[in-house]
Design an enzyme around this catalytic site. Structure first.
Site, mmCIF file in Angstrom:
data_model
loop_
_atom_site.group_PDB
_atom_site.id
_atom_site.type_symbol
_atom_site.label_atom_id
_atom_site.label_comp_id
_atom_site.label_asym_id
_atom_site.label_seq_id
_atom_site.Cartn_x
_atom_site.Cartn_y
_atom_site.Cartn_z
ATOM 1 N N GLY A 164 14.611 -37.220 -2.513
ATOM 2 C CA GLY A 164 14.067 -38.156 -3.475
ATOM 3 C C GLY A 164 12.784 -38.825 -3.002
ATOM 4 O O GLY A 164 12.094 -38.334 -2.101
ATOM 5 N N ALA B 21 16.723 -48.470 -14.898
ATOM 6 C CA ALA B 21 17.096 -49.606 -14.044
ATOM 7 C C ALA B 21 18.580 -49.576 -13.678
ATOM 8 O O ALA B 21 18.976 -50.020 -12.601
ATOM 9 C CB ALA B 21 16.750 -50.911 -14.760
ATOM 10 N N CYS C 256 -2.886 -3.959 6.950
ATOM 11 C CA CYS C 256 -2.517 -4.263 8.336
ATOM 12 C C CYS C 256 -2.872 -3.099 9.243
ATOM 13 O O CYS C 256 -3.034 -1.969 8.821
ATOM 14 C CB CYS C 256 -1.031 -4.588 8.441
ATOM 15 N N GLU D 114 0.833 -1.206 0.000
ATOM 16 C CA GLU D 114 0.000 0.000 0.000
ATOM 17 C C GLU D 114 0.866 1.253 0.000
ATOM 18 O O GLU D 114 0.551 2.239 -0.669
ATOM 19 C CB GLU D 114 -0.907 0.023 1.239
ATOM 20 N N THR E 127 12.211 -41.440 -1.249
ATOM 21 C CA THR E 127 12.084 -41.911 0.143
ATOM 22 C C THR E 127 11.656 -40.777 1.065
ATOM 23 O O THR E 127 10.715 -40.910 1.851
ATOM 24 C CB THR E 127 13.441 -42.491 0.625
ATOM 25 N N LEU E 128 12.353 -39.635 0.953
ATOM 26 C CA LEU E 128 12.000 -38.500 1.805
ATOM 27 C C LEU E 128 10.600 -37.986 1.457
ATOM 28 O O LEU E 128 9.814 -37.660 2.353
ATOM 29 C CB LEU E 128 13.040 -37.381 1.657
HETATM 30 N N1 LIG Z 1 13.663 -37.295 -10.774
HETATM 31 C C1 LIG Z 1 13.561 -36.577 -9.688
HETATM 32 O O1 LIG Z 1 12.716 -35.697 -9.582
HETATM 33 C C2 LIG Z 1 14.492 -36.848 -8.559
HETATM 34 C C3 LIG Z 1 14.593 -35.936 -7.533
HETATM 35 C C4 LIG Z 1 15.426 -36.216 -6.478
HETATM 36 C C5 LIG Z 1 16.138 -37.406 -6.467
HETATM 37 N N2 LIG Z 1 16.041 -38.274 -7.499
HETATM 38 C C6 LIG Z 1 16.770 -39.523 -7.493
HETATM 39 O O2 LIG Z 1 16.342 -40.243 -6.360
HETATM 40 C C7 LIG Z 1 17.422 -40.998 -5.840
HETATM 41 C C8 LIG Z 1 17.540 -40.742 -4.364
HETATM 42 O O3 LIG Z 1 16.303 -40.987 -3.741
HETATM 43 P P1 LIG Z 1 16.222 -41.841 -2.452
HETATM 44 O O4 LIG Z 1 14.803 -42.177 -2.242
HETATM 45 O O5 LIG Z 1 17.201 -42.929 -2.533
HETATM 46 O O6 LIG Z 1 16.788 -40.868 -1.352
HETATM 47 P P2 LIG Z 1 16.228 -39.525 -0.689
HETATM 48 O O7 LIG Z 1 14.762 -39.575 -0.565
HETATM 49 O O8 LIG Z 1 16.871 -38.364 -1.309
HETATM 50 O O9 LIG Z 1 16.867 -39.656 0.732
HETATM 51 C C9 LIG Z 1 16.401 -40.660 1.580
HETATM 52 C C10 LIG Z 1 17.192 -40.621 2.829
HETATM 53 O O10 LIG Z 1 16.907 -39.429 3.522
HETATM 54 C C11 LIG Z 1 17.175 -39.662 4.894
HETATM 55 N N3 LIG Z 1 16.056 -39.185 5.670
HETATM 56 C C12 LIG Z 1 16.112 -38.238 6.651
HETATM 57 N N4 LIG Z 1 14.932 -38.097 7.214
HETATM 58 C C13 LIG Z 1 14.080 -38.940 6.630
HETATM 59 C C14 LIG Z 1 12.725 -39.279 6.828
HETATM 60 N N5 LIG Z 1 11.973 -38.678 7.738
HETATM 61 N N6 LIG Z 1 12.181 -40.205 6.044
HETATM 62 C C15 LIG Z 1 12.892 -40.820 5.103
HETATM 63 N N7 LIG Z 1 14.201 -40.566 4.871
HETATM 64 C C16 LIG Z 1 14.792 -39.644 5.630
HETATM 65 C C17 LIG Z 1 17.313 -41.174 5.063
HETATM 66 O O11 LIG Z 1 18.692 -41.501 5.164
HETATM 67 P P3 LIG Z 1 19.513 -41.203 6.508
HETATM 68 O O12 LIG Z 1 18.527 -41.375 7.618
HETATM 69 O O13 LIG Z 1 20.600 -42.192 6.491
HETATM 70 O O14 LIG Z 1 19.990 -39.802 6.354
HETATM 71 C C18 LIG Z 1 16.828 -41.730 3.753
HETATM 72 O O15 LIG Z 1 17.457 -42.936 3.400
HETATM 73 C C19 LIG Z 1 18.632 -40.563 -6.595
HETATM 74 O O16 LIG Z 1 18.974 -41.555 -7.532
HETATM 75 C C20 LIG Z 1 18.226 -39.315 -7.308
HETATM 76 O O17 LIG Z 1 18.873 -39.178 -8.547
HETATM 77 C C21 LIG Z 1 15.224 -38.015 -8.536
#
Ligand SMILES: NC(=O)c1ccc[n+]([C@@H]2O[C@H](COP(=O)([O-])OP(=O)(O)OC[C@H]3O[C@@H](n4cnc5c(N)ncnc54)[C@H](OP(=O)(O)O)[C@@H]3O)[C@@H](O)[C@H]2O)c1
Length: 399
Positions: free
Chosen positions: A312, A175, A87, A64, A314-315
């Protein structure tokens, strides 16, 4: 024969001004936290645009104030159109309600009511000063741009956008592990724009280990660099020399709070270390890594209002399991792999009835790829609730 177009009504001018104000507000994404993004357009008494402004950075003038400064005397008797209720408090800058009264505007139209106890009340103050106040104009559009801030106010944690790039069959690598590059240069440039809009960019230790990602913004002029965050529970994935430790942006490595100091000694002087409880406690995650809720709470405490979760799988699974994903942005390449890791790993969902249903909010092309944005279906109604105007003022319904 040419017919003369009818002059826009006052209502049409206000709608047009609000559309412009919403667009202006988006320019602040990534640089205003912990404040909201706000845009403002001032119309003179004849309905002409005489001032425009947006909130550029926390501590700087509000939208504003910028717009009124540009309008000068032309604001007198005019209308201020603003994306968030002005605000009513004195923070690092004075109350906007006062600035609007002093500028002599006779009408204020805003989109979204201010939900914060400290700043709300601006509409009432303006109305008490005899100004005609209306809330709710284009509230959904304005709330969508401000979703990170509104979500963080509502939930006390940053807004999380999970972004991934995959083939049409949902694979993020082949793969044999090769994955560069699944999507096009256009899609990757778009990701840099998402990073620029976020306060923090987050990856898991698996991605840090596999890709050695940089995570800073490149190619976006004027961008404020986000905080780079790696969830590295055991402090084993980020080593000196990692690209994420260069000076391009600040870096935070989140580790378990039970690690001895020696385990993080290699990060001293290179990154900030944040110690957090492991998952499996009261909330977040499902038994591995760090507690997702604790991570988000800690980031919120540092002023982070939006996180771009870049994987990735997993997270991202842990974030979905913790119901801590507010938006999904998928870049889908027109390619098939048939094998290789999926975009999302275990998210604690075992049966179809429990699938996290999403509502698609946008589909666009980025070069040869598709970008799909979607939000959890339940949060669509929450967003409109957040954008409900304050009850104290006149609120005509928008068609
Ligand atoms: N195409 C895409 O968009 C893209 C993006 C990102 C990654 N990628 C690919 O994905 C692969 C990696 O993925 P990823 O699944 O193996 O690994 P990630 O999700 O990057 O990391 C997983 C790790 O994070 C840690 N972490 C910390 N807190 C966590 C929680 N609350 N829950 C789960 N994990 C937690 C754990 O290891 P610690 O506890 O040991 O630390 C777990 O093993 C790579 O090959 C990468 O190139 C692709």
């Amino acid at each position: 024969m040419a017919t003369e177009a009818a002059a826009p009504t006052a209502r049409e001018r206000e709608r047009g001004a609000m559309r412009r104000a919403v667009a202006l507000s988006a320019r602040g994404l990534g640089s205003t936290s912990p404040n909201p993004v706000v845009g403002c357009v001032v119309l003179d008494a004849a309905g002409r645009i005489v001032g425009e402004g947006w909130h550029r950075r926390a501590g700087g003038p509000h939208a504003e104030v910028h717009a009124l400064a540009e309008a000068g005397e032309a604001a007198r008797g005019g209308t201020a159109v603003v994306t968030l209720e002005p605000c009513d408090h004195t923070g690092r800058t004075g109350p906007c309600s006062r600035a609007l009264i002093d500028a002599g505007v006779t009408r204020v139209v805003y989109a979204v009511a201010d939900p914060t106890p400290a700043a709300r009340g601006g509409a009432d103050t303006l109305a008490a000063a005899g100004i005609d106040v209306e809330g709710g104009l284009l509230a959904e559009e304005a709330a969508e741009v401000n979703a990170p801030w509104l979500t963080s106010v509502r939930l006390g944690r940053p807004y999380v956008r999970w972004k991934y790039a995959a083939t049409l069959d949902g694979r993020t690598a082949a793969a044999d592990g090769t994955s560069r590059w699944i999507t096009s240069g256009e899609a990757r440039a778009d990701v840099h724009r998402l990073r620029a809009e976020a306060d923090a960019v987050l990856v898991g230790s698996g991605t840090a280990r596999a890709d050695d990602p940089h995570l800073a913004v490149r190619g976006v002029p004027g961008a404020v660099q986000p905080l780079r965050v790696v969830a590295d529970t055991e402090a084993r994935a980020v080593h000196p020399g990692a690209r994420v430790l260069d000076g391009a942006a600040p870096t935070l490595v989140a580790v378990a709070d039970d690690l001895p100091d020696a385990a993080t000694a290699h990060l001293d002087g290179h990154a900030e270390v944040l110690r957090l409880p492991r998952a499996g406690g009261h909330g977040g995650g499902h038994g591995r890594g760090l507690d997702v809720t604790a991570l988000l709470t800690a980031l919120h405490g540092r002023g982070v209002r939006s996180v771009l979760l870049e994987g990735g799988a997993t997270l991202a699974g842990a974030f979905v399991a913790a119901r801590a994903v507010d938006r999904v942005t998928a870049y889908l390449a027109p390619a098939l792999l048939g094998a290789g890791p999926a975009a999302l790993a275990d998210a604690g969902i075992a049966t179809i009835a429990d699938a996290l249903r999403l509502t698609v909010t946008a589909i666009e092309r980025t070069g040869p790829d598709l970008r799909i944005d979607a939000v959890p279906a339940a949060s669509a109604s929450a967003a409109s609730a957040a954008s409900a105007p304050a009850p104290a003022v006149h609120e005509p319904k928008e068609s």
